[in-house]
Every structure is written in structure tokens, then in C-alpha cells.
Design a protein around this motif. Structure first.
Motif, PDB file in Angstrom:
ATOM      1  N   ILE A  98       0.826  -1.211   0.000  1.00 58.58           N
ATOM      2  CA  ILE A  98       0.000   0.000   0.000  1.00 58.58           C
ATOM      3  C   ILE A  98       0.863   1.266   0.000  1.00 58.58           C
ATOM      4  O   ILE A  98       0.650   2.170  -0.798  1.00 58.58           O
ATOM      5  N   MET A  99       1.863   1.337   0.900  1.00 55.65           N
ATOM      6  CA  MET A  99       2.696   2.552   0.926  1.00 55.65           C
ATOM      7  C   MET A  99       4.010   2.313   1.663  1.00 55.65           C
ATOM      8  O   MET A  99       4.116   1.422   2.512  1.00 55.65           O
ATOM      9  N   ASP A 100       4.996   3.114   1.290  1.00 55.66           N
ATOM     10  CA  ASP A 100       6.268   3.176   2.015  1.00 55.66           C
ATOM     11  C   ASP A 100       6.140   4.202   3.135  1.00 55.66           C
ATOM     12  O   ASP A 100       5.280   5.086   3.089  1.00 55.66           O
ATOM     13  N   GLU A 101       7.034   4.108   4.108  1.00 54.40           N
ATOM     14  CA  GLU A 101       7.132   5.122   5.169  1.00 54.40           C
ATOM     15  C   GLU A 101       5.781   5.503   5.764  1.00 54.40           C
ATOM     16  O   GLU A 101       5.422   6.675   5.825  1.00 54.40           O
ATOM     17  N   ALA A 102       4.991   4.514   6.169  1.00 50.73           N
ATOM     18  CA  ALA A 102       3.737   4.795   6.867  1.00 50.73           C
ATOM     19  C   ALA A 102       4.085   5.161   8.310  1.00 50.73           C
ATOM     20  O   ALA A 102       4.267   4.309   9.169  1.00 50.73           O
ATOM     21  N   GLN A 103       4.206   6.469   8.559  1.00 47.91           N
ATOM     22  CA  GLN A 103       4.696   6.959   9.852  1.00 47.91           C
ATOM     23  C   GLN A 103       3.694   6.717  10.984  1.00 47.91           C
ATOM     24  O   GLN A 103       4.062   6.754  12.158  1.00 47.91           O
ATOM     25  N   GLN A 104       2.448   6.489  10.624  1.00 49.57           N
ATOM     26  CA  GLN A 104       1.386   6.391  11.636  1.00 49.57           C
ATOM     27  C   GLN A 104       1.545   5.184  12.560  1.00 49.57           C
ATOM     28  O   GLN A 104       0.920   5.135  13.616  1.00 49.57           O
ATOM     29  N   PHE A 105       2.378   4.215  12.184  1.00 48.87           N
ATOM     30  CA  PHE A 105       2.486   2.991  12.982  1.00 48.87           C
ATOM     31  C   PHE A 105       3.653   2.996  13.970  1.00 48.87           C
ATOM     32  O   PHE A 105       3.855   2.025  14.691  1.00 48.87           O
ATOM     33  N   MET A 106       4.408   4.074  13.989  1.00 49.60           N
ATOM     34  CA  MET A 106       5.580   4.117  14.861  1.00 49.60           C
ATOM     35  C   MET A 106       5.761   5.530  15.391  1.00 49.60           C
ATOM     36  O   MET A 106       5.742   6.486  14.613  1.00 49.60           O
ATOM     37  N   PRO A 107       5.904   5.720  16.714  1.00 47.32           N
ATOM     38  CA  PRO A 107       6.102   7.076  17.236  1.00 47.32           C
ATOM     39  C   PRO A 107       7.420   7.670  16.753  1.00 47.32           C
ATOM     40  O   PRO A 107       8.338   6.940  16.366  1.00 47.32           O
ATOM     41  N   ASN A 108       7.505   8.976  16.808  1.00 47.22           N
ATOM     42  CA  ASN A 108       8.668   9.669  16.269  1.00 47.22           C
ATOM     43  C   ASN A 108       9.974   9.251  16.945  1.00 47.22           C
ATOM     44  O   ASN A 108      11.018   9.175  16.309  1.00 47.22           O
ATOM     45  N   TYR A 109       9.915   8.949  18.244  1.00 44.84           N
ATOM     46  CA  TYR A 109      11.156   8.609  18.941  1.00 44.84           C
ATOM     47  C   TYR A 109      11.665   7.210  18.580  1.00 44.84           C
ATOM     48  O   TYR A 109      12.766   6.832  18.966  1.00 44.84           O
ATOM     49  N   LEU A 110      10.868   6.446  17.824  1.00 40.07           N
ATOM     50  CA  LEU A 110      11.319   5.150  17.306  1.00 40.07           C
ATOM     51  C   LEU A 110      11.469   5.203  15.786  1.00 40.07           C
ATOM     52  O   LEU A 110      11.316   4.194  15.096  1.00 40.07           O
TER      53      LEU A 110
ATOM     54  N   ARG B  55      -3.233   7.829   3.651  1.00 39.86           N
ATOM     55  CA  ARG B  55      -2.519   8.356   4.827  1.00 39.86           C
ATOM     56  C   ARG B  55      -3.490   9.120   5.739  1.00 39.86           C
ATOM     57  O   ARG B  55      -3.363   9.098   6.951  1.00 39.86           O
ATOM     58  N   GLU B  56      -4.446   9.828   5.118  1.00 34.46           N
ATOM     59  CA  GLU B  56      -5.394  10.620   5.905  1.00 34.46           C
ATOM     60  C   GLU B  56      -6.294   9.708   6.744  1.00 34.46           C
ATOM     61  O   GLU B  56      -6.563   9.974   7.912  1.00 34.46           O
ATOM     62  N   ILE B  57      -6.768   8.605   6.121  1.00 34.69           N
ATOM     63  CA  ILE B  57      -7.625   7.661   6.851  1.00 34.69           C
ATOM     64  C   ILE B  57      -6.828   7.013   7.979  1.00 34.69           C
ATOM     65  O   ILE B  57      -7.318   6.856   9.100  1.00 34.69           O
ATOM     66  N   LEU B  58      -5.563   6.663   7.697  1.00 35.51           N
ATOM     67  CA  LEU B  58      -4.713   6.044   8.715  1.00 35.51           C
ATOM     68  C   LEU B  58      -4.582   6.933   9.942  1.00 35.51           C
ATOM     69  O   LEU B  58      -4.563   6.471  11.071  1.00 35.51           O
ATOM     70  N   GLN B  59      -4.472   8.251   9.688  1.00 35.31           N
ATOM     71  CA  GLN B  59      -4.226   9.203  10.762  1.00 35.31           C
ATOM     72  C   GLN B  59      -5.322   9.140  11.827  1.00 35.31           C
ATOM     73  O   GLN B  59      -5.049   9.250  13.014  1.00 35.31           O
ATOM     74  N   ASP B  60      -6.570   8.946  11.389  1.00 35.05           N
ATOM     75  CA  ASP B  60      -7.702   9.004  12.314  1.00 35.05           C
ATOM     76  C   ASP B  60      -8.272   7.634  12.669  1.00 35.05           C
ATOM     77  O   ASP B  60      -9.266   7.542  13.378  1.00 35.05           O
TER      78      ASP B  60
ATOM     79  N   GLN C  71      -4.313   3.239  15.543  1.00 36.11           N
ATOM     80  CA  GLN C  71      -3.844   3.581  16.892  1.00 36.11           C
ATOM     81  C   GLN C  71      -3.542   2.328  17.695  1.00 36.11           C
ATOM     82  O   GLN C  71      -2.526   2.241  18.389  1.00 36.11           O
ATOM     83  N   ASN C  72      -4.418   1.325  17.582  1.00 36.10           N
ATOM     84  CA  ASN C  72      -4.191   0.064  18.296  1.00 36.10           C
ATOM     85  C   ASN C  72      -2.934  -0.642  17.794  1.00 36.10           C
ATOM     86  O   ASN C  72      -2.157  -1.186  18.590  1.00 36.10           O
ATOM     87  N   LEU C  73      -2.754  -0.629  16.472  1.00 33.13           N
ATOM     88  CA  LEU C  73      -1.553  -1.256  15.894  1.00 33.13           C
ATOM     89  C   LEU C  73      -0.295  -0.509  16.333  1.00 33.13           C
ATOM     90  O   LEU C  73       0.719  -1.117  16.671  1.00 33.13           O
ATOM     91  N   ARG C  74      -0.376   0.803  16.334  1.00 33.10           N
ATOM     92  CA  ARG C  74       0.769   1.629  16.755  1.00 33.10           C
ATOM     93  C   ARG C  74       1.161   1.305  18.204  1.00 33.10           C
ATOM     94  O   ARG C  74       2.346   1.132  18.520  1.00 33.10           O
ATOM     95  N   ASN C  75       0.160   1.211  19.072  1.00 33.11           N
ATOM     96  CA  ASN C  75       0.444   0.890  20.479  1.00 33.11           C
ATOM     97  C   ASN C  75       1.106  -0.475  20.614  1.00 33.11           C
ATOM     98  O   ASN C  75       2.068  -0.644  21.368  1.00 33.11           O
ATOM     99  N   ALA C  76       0.578  -1.451  19.871  1.00 31.93           N
ATOM    100  CA  ALA C  76       1.120  -2.813  19.951  1.00 31.93           C
ATOM    101  C   ALA C  76       2.539  -2.880  19.396  1.00 31.93           C
ATOM    102  O   ALA C  76       3.424  -3.524  19.981  1.00 31.93           O
ATOM    103  N   LEU C  77       2.776  -2.191  18.281  1.00 33.51           N
ATOM    104  CA  LEU C  77       4.111  -2.221  17.652  1.00 33.51           C
ATOM    105  C   LEU C  77       5.132  -1.469  18.499  1.00 33.51           C
ATOM    106  O   LEU C  77       6.299  -1.866  18.583  1.00 33.51           O
ATOM    107  N   THR C  78       4.702  -0.382  19.134  1.00 34.82           N
ATOM    108  CA  THR C  78       5.600   0.370  20.015  1.00 34.82           C
ATOM    109  C   THR C  78       6.060  -0.516  21.170  1.00 34.82           C
ATOM    110  O   THR C  78       7.256  -0.585  21.486  1.00 34.82           O
ATOM    111  N   LYS C  79       5.112  -1.205  21.801  1.00 35.13           N
ATOM    112  CA  LYS C  79       5.465  -2.120  22.895  1.00 35.13           C
ATOM    113  C   LYS C  79       6.393  -3.224  22.407  1.00 35.13           C
ATOM    114  O   LYS C  79       7.337  -3.616  23.100  1.00 35.13           O
TER     115      LYS C  79
END
Length: 624
Positions: free
Chosen positions: A304-316, A334-339, A344-352
Motif C-alpha cells: 500500500i505505501m512506504d514510510e507509513a509513519q502512523q504505525f511508529m512514534p517519532n522517537y522510534l 494516509r489521511e484515513i490512517l491518521q484518524d 492507533q491500536n496497531l501503533r500501540n502494539a508495535l511500540t510495545k
């Protein structure tokens, strides 16, 4: 569309420098050219699949994507062909004649002949195409975008010197065909088995078939060499470490092996597969504002896309890898991903998951973790202010210089510090300063050194901001030793407290005169027993902005409120005793001003009026 004919164009200066590095054999491992070109072909197929989601006609009846490699020993050429997205004339000029990354010129100018650095160059810019010139003295590219007709194809050709030619051609099929005219000394790559072994070594994980041309009874056939199955869809038990490493190099365009990785398939409420990597080296543009980061996003194995920033916080932002979700729609933007709540759930899980990876690395392979910290520690420190939920996990991963190691190397963890805390010590002591040397020699440490109490020494620009967000760890509060604090005063109490009381009484007049002299310039003037070899120092109240925080505000262009210091004087110091005995008021005042300036200078590293300070010091030296 009107034909534009043949034209000769000059390369961008950065490309010339890059090609110079290629042609002069800075790459000891020449075979990587094939890996890079197959990797580019794979990307072209991914892009076509993505665009065809909205416009299936782009396939033009041929949805079987793949890469085909043919060898012509008589002509001394290798051809790598794909039926991916292809390029228009403008795209060819943009992609093969320029490097559109800011900071490229400055970076190239810093390049030396260090082979280790140079060997990462292609990957750093994501311009693997230029690796063709490691083995070829001429490269011919024929390409047709899936979005144009057969007679709007383009041919690009260059000998890798100052210029290239571009012309209009006809090409019946979409995609790109790259022909390498090999140098005499690189004809080894015309060997059929050599090419097969390179494909097996580097490109087994590519999710589309890589085929090699064979002759059988004058009939041309194509033999698939790789597994042609997306690596992350395979079972972990059947994937070797080497395959994981090669896949990392494919998706990251990095030449070094990753430090560690984590491959997980999650089923249940949300279904997804993630493959996350921690690099061994920081990219050169990690601190650039336009540094691209994020994970590759697949939905049901469709890119779907490269560099999908929504799945990883900036400090990672240093994490590389991909996520393949079963829960997101194929036409996600990207806009749909943002909201999206799913995002958000995937981002939290991947961050952990990443924090767990790093924690495991720190315990199982401390040397590799130290390597990670040296490369990415500054970035990870940002997490203390960005990610409240995981603050304790991030704190466990922090490393510090300290008075225990007597080295500027940041190797001490908070868990280690706590094991060395003294009986009755309930706080984690730290000090921030402009440099490690300034911290190490700070007068604030004198009493703590004498008592054998360890202090963390912080000297990175971000440290003061980090500590403002990190208030406690494992139930222990952090305390800056540059603050006026009751617990530090208690440490200064000795068995000779009666003698101290007598000393304090004898200096009452001294303190009173100093308060009158300094007036509004200070918050308070008092005696201290925290010093051993320094006559005076300045501290701030617990609720007052620290010196380092004020500097941080100033560096970002913000208005900084004036820091009101507490001026603390050491009554046991010989110089202070001598000043106390001075009866001449003017001379006494000059000495107090000098002590105050010295204390400010030690704390801030600068003075508002250094000229007056020098004049005063010289005058007092001449009078004595």
C-alpha cells in the motif's frame, strides 16, 4: 503526446560524484548490483499492484508480475527486465538523472575514501540503480509506463560519465528493461551459475518470481530461481537468520546487517503480521527535518505505501520493517490512517513490541545494545516526553555517564544505579551540564564524591528536557544536585554539628552584608556545608527553572525568564575566611562580587559582563 526526440543531458553534480565512487570500485562486493536491480524491479511491481487497485486496466491483461534475467555472452551483456509500473520520460529524468534528497550535496562532500562508509552510500540514498556502474561501462534502460501507450516508451543510455542520452522508442509491454554492458574485468557475471547463486543468496525473499533464461533445443525457457513467496508470510521456523538479514537489506537499502529483529503473527481481535528491525547504524540524515521514516504497509499482502509513519512514534523513527494488516481497507490513505482506531491500536502494539525487543537486546546482548545506544540513544531520549504510557519501559533502556564509571561513555542503566544506592538513600541524583567535563568537575558534586554517592552526569542538549519529564523510576525520585534541597543539606550534617553552628553564627554578619550587596540579583544568600574545595556556588530552588533548561529555551528562540539563584558560601574555605576578616567595606564588596561571578561562571559557562569580571580579578590580585 508529441515526440520529444533524442537529447543529451548532463547529470546533476551529486550524481556525478556518486558515479565516480561507483566506477572507481569502492565496492569490494560487486555482486550487490544484481540485488539492487532486482529490489528496484520488486518495488516497481508493488507500485503497479497498488495503482491497479483503483485502475485494474493498468495490468492490460497481464497481472502475472515478475523479473526476468537474460545473459548474452557474445555481446557481454546482462539484461534485467520487469513488467512493473515503468516510467514516463519525465520520471526517467527525475529518477535516473538526479538525486532528490535534501542535504545530499553536503553529505557527498564529506565522503572520504573510507570503504566502510562508501559501501553504504547507495542504500543511504535509495538509488540502487547506480550500482549498475560498478560492473558496467555502459547502461541502457528501456522503459514504458503502464499509464502510456506503446509508442511513448523511453530509452536512457549512459557510460556513467558526465551525461546521458534520452530518446523516444516503441515498447510493446509495460515495465523496465535494464541492459548492462559489462567491463572486461567483470565478465565473470556472464556465468549462468554465478547469476543463479546471487539470486538465491540475495533475492530468495522477493515476493515475485525471479527467472533466468535458459535454452533447450533452440527453445527459450524461463526458470524460476527464488521461492517467490513474501518472507513475512512464511513460518518463522523455516526462515534462516541470513534470509531475515537479506530481507532487511532489501526493504531498508542498508548494507549492514541489522542488530536484531522481531517477526510476529497476531490473531484474534486484530489480525496482522509485523516484521520489525533495529538497524546497526544511524542513517546520515536521521536529524534532517525531511527524514523519511515509518514502516512499509501491506494489506492482505498487497503493498500500500512506504514510510507509513502512523504505525511508529517519532522517537522510534529508526525502526525499519513492515506491517501486513487484515483489518484495514485496500484503498486506505494516509489521511484515513491518521484518524483510524485500528491504526492507533496497531501503533500501540508495535511500540510495545519494539521496546520489548530493545529490552531483550539489553539483557541478552549488552555489547550490541551499547552499540544501539551509541547510535540511537539521543532519539530514544525523546520518548520520555512523547510517550507517557511507556515511560517506565523507556527509562529502563536509558544509559548514562556517572561518577561511578569516571568516563564520558553512557553505559550506566537506572537499574544498575539503584543496586549501588547507599543505605538510606531514597533519591537518584543527577547533574546536567554543557559537557561531560563541566559536569564531572562541577562543585555540586564535591560533597557527594566525599560521601561516595553516585551521580548521573548528563551533557546532551536534550537531557534537561528529558529529566523534566522523568520524575521517578522504580519508586525513587530524581533530584538534580544543582538544586537547593533538604536531603542534600542533611548529607552535609556531620558529627561536628555543634562546631558548624558556631561557624554559622560567626558568619552571620558576612551573609547579611552579602545579601545587602547583591539585593534583587539573587533569591537568597546562605552558608553551605556541601562544598569541600570550592569557596562558593549557586543553586536554584526546586520550583525554579534550571540553568540548562534556560539554555534550552534560549536555543529554540524562546523568551527566557531570568533565573534567580541562591548564592551558597562555604565558610570552611580559606579564601572565604580571609574575606570575612576584611574590614574595608569597598574591598569586601569587590571580593563578594568576584565570588559570585566565579560561581555564576562555573554554573553557566558564561558571564553577562566578562570584562568587568576580569578587571575586578586583576585589581584584587594586584592589591594582594
Amino acid at each position: 503526446m508529441s515526440k520529444q526526440g533524442t537529447e543529451t543531458r548532463g547529470f546533476q553534480s551529486e550524481v556525478k560524484q556518486l558515479l565516480h565512487l561507483m566506477i572507481h570500485s569502492l565496492y569490494s562486493n560487486k555482486e550487490i548490483f544484481l540485488r539492487e536491480l532486482i529490489s528496484n524491479a520488486s518495488d516497481a511491481a508493488d507500485k503497479l499492484r497498488f495503482k491497479a487497485l483503483e485502475n485494474p486496466e493498468l495490468y492490460a491483461g497481464d497481472a502475472n508480475l515478475g523479473v526476468r534475467i537474460s545473459i548474452n555472452k557474445d555481446a557481454g551483456t546482462i539484461t534485467i527486465a520487469d513488467n512493473g509500473i515503468g516510467m514516463t520520460r519525465d520520471e526517467v529524468i527525475d529518477n535516473l538523472g538526479t538525486i532528490a534528497k535534501s542535504g545530499t550535496k553536503a553529505f557527498l562532500q564529506t565522503m572520504g575514501s573510507d570503504q566502510a562508509k562508501d559501501s553504504q552510500l547507495i542504500g543511504q540514498f535509495g538509488v540502487g540503480f547506480y550500482s549498475s556502474f560498478i560492473v558496467a561501462d555502459k547502461v541502457t534502460v528501456k522503459t514504458r509506463s503502464a499509464q502510456v501507450s506503446a509508442d511513448e516508451a523511453v530509452m536512457w543510455e549512459s557510460a556513467g560519465e558526465g551525461e546521458y542520452t534520452i530518446s523516444d522508442i516503441s515498447k510493446s509491454e509495460r515495465g523496465t528493461e535494464i541492459t548492462l554492458h559489462l567491463r572486461e574485468e567483470d565478465k565473470e557475471f556472464l556465468d549462468d551459475w554465478r547469476i543463479r547463486s546471487i539470486i538465491s543468496k540475495y533475492s530468495d525473499h522477493i515476493a515475485l518470481p525471479v527467472e533466468v533464461q535458459t535454452q533447450e533445443n533452440d527453445e527459450v525457457k524461463w526458470e524460476k530461481i527464488n521461492k517467490a513467496q513474501a518472507l513475512w508470510t512464511r513460518s518463522k521456523t523455516e526462515i534462516s537468520d541470513d534470509e531475515y538479514k537479506e530481507f532487511y537489506k532489501h526493504i531498508s537499502h542498508d548494507f549492514a546487517d541489522p542488530l536484531t529483529w522481531s517477526h510476529n503473527r497476531v490473531e484474534g481481535k486484530q489480525e496482522y503480521t509485523s516484521l520489525l528491525y533495529i538497524p546497526a547504524k544511524a542513517p546520515w540524515d536521521l536529524w534532517n527535518r525531511d527524514h523519511e521514516h515509518g514502516l512499509k504497509l501491506y494489506v492482505h499482502r498487497v503493498f500500500i505505501m512506504d514510510e507509513a509513519q502512523q504505525f511508529m512514534p517519532n522517537y522510534l523513527r529508526f525502526v525499519k520493517g513492515l506491517i501486513d494488516s487484515n483489518d484495514l481497507p485496500l484503498n486506505v490513505s494516509r489521511e484515513i490512517l491518521q484518524d483510524s482506531k485500528i491504526t492507533q491500536n496497531l501503533r500501540n502494539a508495535l511500540t510495545k513490541r519494539v521496546l520489548q525487543m530493545l529490552n531483550k537486546l539489553s539483557k541478552d546482548q549488552p555489547e550490541q545494545y551499547q552499540q544501539f545506544w551509541n547510535e540511537f540513544g539521543l532519539v530514544l531520549k525523546e520518548g520520555t516526553g512523547e510517550d507517557f504510557t511507556n515511560r517506565e519501559s523507556i527509562a529502563k533502556l536509558l544509559r548514562f555517564a556517572s561518577t561511578h564509571t569516571d568516563s564520558d561513555a553512557q553505559t550506566v542503566s537506572l537499574d544498575e544505579y539503584i543496586t549501588r544506592m547507599q543505605d538510606g538513600q531514597d533519591k537518584i541524583y543527577y547533574l546536567t551540564a554543557d559537557s561531560y567535563i563541566a559536569a564531572k568537575n562541577s562543585p555540586h558534586l564535591e560533597l557527594l564524591r566525599k560521601k561516595g554517592i553516585e551521580v548521573l552526569l548528563l551533557s546532551d542538549r536534550i537531557d534537561e528536557w528529558m529529566m523534566s519529564n522523568l520524575t521517578e523510576f522504580d519508586g525513587k525520585q530524581f533530584l538534580s544536585v544543582s538544586k537547593a534541597d533538604e536531603s542534600l543539606e542533611k548529607l552535609a550534617d556531620t558529627e561536628e554539628s555543634e562546631q558548624q553552628k558556631e561557624t554559622d553564627k560567626a558568619f552571620e554578619a558576612f551573609i547579611s552584608k552579602a545579601k545587602t550587596l547583591l539585593g534583587e540579583r539573587v533569591k537568597n544568600v546562605k552558608l553551605t556545608h556541601r562544598l569541600t574545595t570550592t569557596p562558593a556556588m549557586v543553586t536554584t530552588d526546586a520550583d525554579e527553572m534550571t540553568t540548562q533548561m534556560a539554555k534550552l529555551f534560549a536555543a529554540t528562540g524562546q523568551k527566557v525568564p531570568e533565573v534567580k539563584y541562591i548564592f551558597e558560601i562555604n565558610p570552611e574555605h580559606a579564601l572565604v575566611k580571609r574575606i570575612a576578616a576584611i574590614e574595608d567595606e569597598a574591598q569586601f564588596n569587590e571580593w563578594v562580587e568576584l565570588l559570585f561571578d566565579q560561581a555564576l561562571f562555573a554554573e553557566r559557562g558564561t558571564l553577562t559582563d566578562p570584562h568587568t569580571f576580569i578587571q575586578r580579578m586583576n585589581q584584587l590580585l594586584m592589591n594582594n
